[in-house]
Motif scaffolding. Structure first.
Motif, PDB file in Angstrom:
ATOM      1  N   SER A  44       0.804  -1.213   0.000  1.00 18.43           N
ATOM      2  CA  SER A  44       0.000   0.000   0.000  1.00 18.43           C
ATOM      3  C   SER A  44       0.838   1.264   0.000  1.00 18.43           C
ATOM      4  O   SER A  44       0.317   2.350  -0.197  1.00 18.43           O
ATOM      5  CB  SER A  44      -0.914   0.013   1.235  1.00 18.43           C
ATOM      6  N   THR A  45       2.123   1.175   0.268  1.00 20.09           N
ATOM      7  CA  THR A  45       3.009   2.328   0.259  1.00 20.09           C
ATOM      8  C   THR A  45       4.205   2.036  -0.616  1.00 20.09           C
ATOM      9  O   THR A  45       4.554   0.884  -0.881  1.00 20.09           O
ATOM     10  CB  THR A  45       3.501   2.674   1.675  1.00 20.09           C
ATOM     11  N   GLN A  46       4.884   3.115  -1.062  1.00 18.95           N
ATOM     12  CA  GLN A  46       6.074   2.919  -1.890  1.00 18.95           C
ATOM     13  C   GLN A  46       7.190   2.271  -1.097  1.00 18.95           C
ATOM     14  O   GLN A  46       7.801   1.298  -1.546  1.00 18.95           O
ATOM     15  CB  GLN A  46       6.552   4.270  -2.427  1.00 18.95           C
ATOM     16  N   MET A  47       7.488   2.852   0.061  1.00 22.70           N
ATOM     17  CA  MET A  47       8.632   2.393   0.835  1.00 22.70           C
ATOM     18  C   MET A  47       8.226   1.190   1.668  1.00 22.70           C
ATOM     19  O   MET A  47       7.692   1.306   2.752  1.00 22.70           O
ATOM     20  CB  MET A  47       9.157   3.523   1.730  1.00 22.70           C
ATOM     21  N   ASN A  48       8.483   0.016   1.169  1.00 23.42           N
ATOM     22  CA  ASN A  48       8.168  -1.202   1.898  1.00 23.42           C
ATOM     23  C   ASN A  48       9.195  -2.254   1.539  1.00 23.42           C
ATOM     24  O   ASN A  48       9.952  -2.108   0.584  1.00 23.42           O
ATOM     25  CB  ASN A  48       6.753  -1.680   1.569  1.00 23.42           C
ATOM     26  N   PHE A  49       9.184  -3.305   2.298  1.00 23.27           N
ATOM     27  CA  PHE A  49      10.168  -4.373   2.102  1.00 23.27           C
ATOM     28  C   PHE A  49       9.502  -5.647   1.577  1.00 23.27           C
ATOM     29  O   PHE A  49      10.052  -6.736   1.708  1.00 23.27           O
ATOM     30  CB  PHE A  49      10.855  -4.709   3.432  1.00 23.27           C
ATOM     31  N   ARG A  50       8.342  -5.549   0.980  1.00 22.92           N
ATOM     32  CA  ARG A  50       7.614  -6.756   0.605  1.00 22.92           C
ATOM     33  C   ARG A  50       8.400  -7.634  -0.358  1.00 22.92           C
ATOM     34  O   ARG A  50       8.275  -8.847  -0.333  1.00 22.92           O
ATOM     35  CB  ARG A  50       6.275  -6.375  -0.018  1.00 22.92           C
ATOM     36  N   ALA A  51       9.172  -7.008  -1.224  1.00 28.09           N
ATOM     37  CA  ALA A  51       9.958  -7.781  -2.193  1.00 28.09           C
ATOM     38  C   ALA A  51      11.421  -7.867  -1.778  1.00 28.09           C
ATOM     39  O   ALA A  51      12.293  -8.083  -2.605  1.00 28.09           O
ATOM     40  CB  ALA A  51       9.849  -7.144  -3.581  1.00 28.09           C
ATOM     41  N   ARG A  52      11.681  -7.725  -0.477  1.00 30.51           N
ATOM     42  CA  ARG A  52      13.053  -7.618  -0.010  1.00 30.51           C
ATOM     43  C   ARG A  52      13.873  -8.864  -0.289  1.00 30.51           C
ATOM     44  O   ARG A  52      15.056  -8.783  -0.628  1.00 30.51           O
ATOM     45  CB  ARG A  52      13.052  -7.309   1.488  1.00 30.51           C
ATOM     46  N   GLY A  53      13.278 -10.052  -0.124  1.00 34.43           N
ATOM     47  CA  GLY A  53      14.031 -11.281  -0.378  1.00 34.43           C
ATOM     48  C   GLY A  53      14.512 -11.365  -1.813  1.00 34.43           C
ATOM     49  O   GLY A  53      15.673 -11.704  -2.071  1.00 34.43           O
ATOM     50  N   LEU A  54      13.631 -11.043  -2.764  1.00 34.92           N
ATOM     51  CA  LEU A  54      14.020 -11.073  -4.173  1.00 34.92           C
ATOM     52  C   LEU A  54      15.075 -10.022  -4.482  1.00 34.92           C
ATOM     53  O   LEU A  54      16.027 -10.280  -5.229  1.00 34.92           O
ATOM     54  CB  LEU A  54      12.786 -10.851  -5.053  1.00 34.92           C
ATOM     55  N   VAL A  55      14.915  -8.841  -3.895  1.00 35.58           N
ATOM     56  CA  VAL A  55      15.899  -7.792  -4.125  1.00 35.58           C
ATOM     57  C   VAL A  55      17.253  -8.196  -3.557  1.00 35.58           C
ATOM     58  O   VAL A  55      18.296  -8.030  -4.206  1.00 35.58           O
ATOM     59  CB  VAL A  55      15.425  -6.457  -3.510  1.00 35.58           C
ATOM     60  N   SER A  56      17.270  -8.730  -2.341  1.00 34.23           N
ATOM     61  CA  SER A  56      18.528  -9.167  -1.736  1.00 34.23           C
ATOM     62  C   SER A  56      19.198 -10.243  -2.572  1.00 34.23           C
ATOM     63  O   SER A  56      20.415 -10.222  -2.781  1.00 34.23           O
ATOM     64  CB  SER A  56      18.278  -9.676  -0.317  1.00 34.23           C
ATOM     65  N   LEU A  57      18.399 -11.184  -3.066  1.00 30.72           N
ATOM     66  CA  LEU A  57      18.950 -12.249  -3.898  1.00 30.72           C
ATOM     67  C   LEU A  57      19.550 -11.678  -5.180  1.00 30.72           C
ATOM     68  O   LEU A  57      20.675 -12.039  -5.576  1.00 30.72           O
ATOM     69  CB  LEU A  57      17.849 -13.266  -4.236  1.00 30.72           C
ATOM     70  N   ALA A  58      18.826 -10.784  -5.833  1.00 26.30           N
ATOM     71  CA  ALA A  58      19.321 -10.184  -7.073  1.00 26.30           C
ATOM     72  C   ALA A  58      20.573  -9.346  -6.829  1.00 26.30           C
ATOM     73  O   ALA A  58      21.536  -9.394  -7.601  1.00 26.30           O
ATOM     74  CB  ALA A  58      18.227  -9.327  -7.709  1.00 26.30           C
ATOM     75  N   VAL A  59      20.567  -8.568  -5.750  1.00 23.79           N
ATOM     76  CA  VAL A  59      21.713  -7.722  -5.433  1.00 23.79           C
ATOM     77  C   VAL A  59      22.951  -8.568  -5.141  1.00 23.79           C
ATOM     78  O   VAL A  59      24.058  -8.253  -5.611  1.00 23.79           O
ATOM     79  CB  VAL A  59      21.373  -6.806  -4.235  1.00 23.79           C
ATOM     80  N   CYS A  60      22.779  -9.631  -4.380  1.00 24.36           N
ATOM     81  CA  CYS A  60      23.911 -10.514  -4.071  1.00 24.36           C
ATOM     82  C   CYS A  60      24.514 -11.086  -5.350  1.00 24.36           C
ATOM     83  O   CYS A  60      25.739 -11.076  -5.536  1.00 24.36           O
ATOM     84  CB  CYS A  60      23.469 -11.649  -3.151  1.00 24.36           C
ATOM     85  N   GLY A  61      23.665 -11.599  -6.229  1.00 21.55           N
ATOM     86  CA  GLY A  61      24.176 -12.155  -7.478  1.00 21.55           C
ATOM     87  C   GLY A  61      24.839 -11.110  -8.343  1.00 21.55           C
ATOM     88  O   GLY A  61      25.911 -11.338  -8.926  1.00 21.55           O
ATOM     89  N   LEU A  62      24.232  -9.932  -8.423  1.00 22.39           N
ATOM     90  CA  LEU A  62      24.773  -8.868  -9.262  1.00 22.39           C
ATOM     91  C   LEU A  62      26.156  -8.434  -8.780  1.00 22.39           C
ATOM     92  O   LEU A  62      27.118  -8.356  -9.564  1.00 22.39           O
ATOM     93  CB  LEU A  62      23.805  -7.682  -9.237  1.00 22.39           C
ATOM     94  N   LEU A  63      26.296  -8.174  -7.491  1.00 24.08           N
ATOM     95  CA  LEU A  63      27.571  -7.714  -6.950  1.00 24.08           C
ATOM     96  C   LEU A  63      28.638  -8.800  -7.010  1.00 24.08           C
ATOM     97  O   LEU A  63      29.784  -8.555  -7.431  1.00 24.08           O
ATOM     98  CB  LEU A  63      27.384  -7.239  -5.509  1.00 24.08           C
ATOM     99  N   PHE A  64      28.283 -10.002  -6.596  1.00 23.52           N
ATOM    100  CA  PHE A  64      29.284 -11.069  -6.512  1.00 23.52           C
ATOM    101  C   PHE A  64      29.801 -11.454  -7.893  1.00 23.52           C
ATOM    102  O   PHE A  64      31.016 -11.541  -8.112  1.00 23.52           O
ATOM    103  CB  PHE A  64      28.692 -12.294  -5.813  1.00 23.52           C
ATOM    104  N   PHE A  65      28.906 -11.659  -8.839  1.00 26.90           N
ATOM    105  CA  PHE A  65      29.357 -12.141 -10.143  1.00 26.90           C
ATOM    106  C   PHE A  65      30.039 -11.043 -10.947  1.00 26.90           C
ATOM    107  O   PHE A  65      30.964 -11.328 -11.722  1.00 26.90           O
ATOM    108  CB  PHE A  65      28.183 -12.746 -10.908  1.00 26.90           C
ATOM    109  N   CYS A  66      29.628  -9.782 -10.773  1.00 25.76           N
ATOM    110  CA  CYS A  66      30.374  -8.691 -11.416  1.00 25.76           C
ATOM    111  C   CYS A  66      31.809  -8.642 -10.897  1.00 25.76           C
ATOM    112  O   CYS A  66      32.765  -8.511 -11.670  1.00 25.76           O
ATOM    113  CB  CYS A  66      29.674  -7.355 -11.158  1.00 25.76           C
ATOM    114  N   ALA A  67      31.951  -8.744  -9.570  1.00 25.54           N
ATOM    115  CA  ALA A  67      33.290  -8.709  -8.987  1.00 25.54           C
ATOM    116  C   ALA A  67      34.103  -9.924  -9.400  1.00 25.54           C
ATOM    117  O   ALA A  67      35.300  -9.813  -9.710  1.00 25.54           O
ATOM    118  CB  ALA A  67      33.182  -8.638  -7.463  1.00 25.54           C
ATOM    119  N   ARG A  68      33.483 -11.087  -9.427  1.00 29.93           N
ATOM    120  CA  ARG A  68      34.210 -12.316  -9.777  1.00 29.93           C
ATOM    121  C   ARG A  68      34.670 -12.288 -11.228  1.00 29.93           C
ATOM    122  O   ARG A  68      35.805 -12.667 -11.542  1.00 29.93           O
ATOM    123  CB  ARG A  68      33.324 -13.536  -9.522  1.00 29.93           C
TER     124      ARG A  68
END
Length: 382
Positions: free
Chosen positions: A248-272
């Motif tokens: 119901s609001t913009q600032m929420n963490f409802r999709a936080r698990g997916l975002v964390s997963l995507a961010v982890c993959g993006l950062l780790f594999f770019c660095a690797r």
């Protein structure tokens, strides 16, 4: 000395720019319904990217902090990196917004003393009334820096005992649980829930696990490229979802698990990938982008103050004229140009010389001991 991972610097620039457009789009919103409008509105997802990147960089650059003198040097290096530019912008905000003192002096003193001490994220009433509101994330980072010397050996222990995957999965699950826990509160979303440092800690721990893993040798096979592509697709999809899908609001963490997963993959594999392929960064456009990435902390500090200045009575007629005439693109160009120029000035005139001076001062006063790896080029902020 560890090689610099410029891909992380570019991602830091991307995250800082995303925060800039997120805050500015409230003043001059883009055309509704488009991908760009959804991307701007979901700019709060830049925060997990910042915090994961912060933990990754620190764990990558500091494989161990063996004794009390090393801890002291670590804290001083973080202070020299963060505080000078932060203090200058806070003082500038005080000077520009001194009229708020007359409207509510008690809350004005309260919020700004907490902000000066880096404690504003723990007292959410400072979030809406603070002079430079986005600095709540600096307060969160200060909490992470305080914990890092104790978190690092704990994460290294569990990474060795369980391997890299299991701790990451547990952190992502816990992060997702936090994201959905707001459904338990009938009062709905609250800004204190969004900024509270302890609820942001799983993102930082994820980064520490990734940084520990980056220091270990491994083969770069097709799985790395597949992981990078998957992370990019997932990140692109989640960050362009309509806001109505996320709660119901913009600032929420409802999709936080997916975002964390995507961010982890993006950062780790770019660095690797960069660790093994060592791409050339000598072209002028890339060098400019890397420099702007190094100045992204300054960009983060200045842009919100500029947004607040747009609310001054002297500028309101100009803002209204631009809105009425539909000159949104022109307003975006002017705002982004001023933000970049101000950020470069802060970076060159305050951030870099103050950091060098503070480090020299500490080096002269500290007893001789083995040096910690340099980390300035990788320091991230939100």
């Amino acid at each position: 000395m560890l090689p610099r991972l410029h891909s992380l610097t570019l991602l830091r620039l991307f995250a800082a720019s995303w925060v800039v457009v997120f805050h500015f789009h409230h003043k001059f919103p883009p055309a509704p319904g488009g991908v760009w409008e959804r991307f701007c509105g979901n700019g709060h997802f830049a925060m997990p990217l910042f915090f994961v990147l912060s933990g990754l960089v620190l764990a990558y650059c500091y494989p161990r902090i063996p004794d009390a003198s090393a801890i002291q040097r670590f804290y001083w290096a973080r202070f020299a990196r963060v505080f000078p530019a932060y203090a200058v912008m806070h003082l500038l905000a005080l000077l520009l917004m001194v009229e708020l003192w007359h409207s509510d002096p008690v809350r004005w003193i309260y919020s700004n003393v907490l902000s000066a001490l880096g404690l504003q994220a723990w007292f959410h009433y400072t979030f809406p009334i603070g002079l430079n509101g986005a600095t709540w994330s600096v307060s969160v980072e200060a909490f992470f820096y305080l914990l890092f010397p104790a978190l690092l050996p704990v994460c290294q222990y569990f990474e060795q005992r369980w391997g890299p995957l299991r701790p990451l999965v547990l952190c992502i699950l816990f992060s997702t649980f936090i994201g959905f826990s707001d459904i338990a509160f009938e009062t709905g979303y609250d800004s204190g829930y969004y900024i509270l440092p302890i609820l942001r800690l799983p993102d930082f721990i994820l980064g520490v696990f990734l940084g520990v893993q980056l220091r270990r040798e491994s083969k770069l096979g097709p799985r790395a490229w597949l992981g990078l592509i998957t992370a990019l697709v997932l990140f692109s999809v989640v960050t362009t979802l309509p806001n109505s899908w996320l709660g119901s609001t913009q600032m929420n963490f409802r999709a936080r698990g997916l975002v964390s997963l995507a961010v982890c993959g993006l950062l780790f594999f770019c660095a690797r990938v960069e660790q093994y392929h060592r791409p050339a960064w000598q072209s002028l456009p890339l060098r400019i982008l890397i420099y702007l990435g190094e100045a992204s902390y300054a960009l983060f500090l200045v842009h919100v103050l500029l947004v607040r200045i747009m609310e001054f009575p002297v500028f309101r007629p100009t803002v209204m004229v631009l809105k009425v005439k539909g000159l949104h693109s022109e307003a975006w160009i002017v705002f982004c140009t001023i933000s970049l120029v101000a950020a470069i000035a802060l970076h060159e005139l305050v951030e870099k010389p103050a950091r060098r001076w503070l480090k020299r001062r500490h080096t002269r006063s500290a007893p001789a001991s083995p040096a910690l790896p340099p980390v300035e080029a990788f320091t991230v902020r939100s």
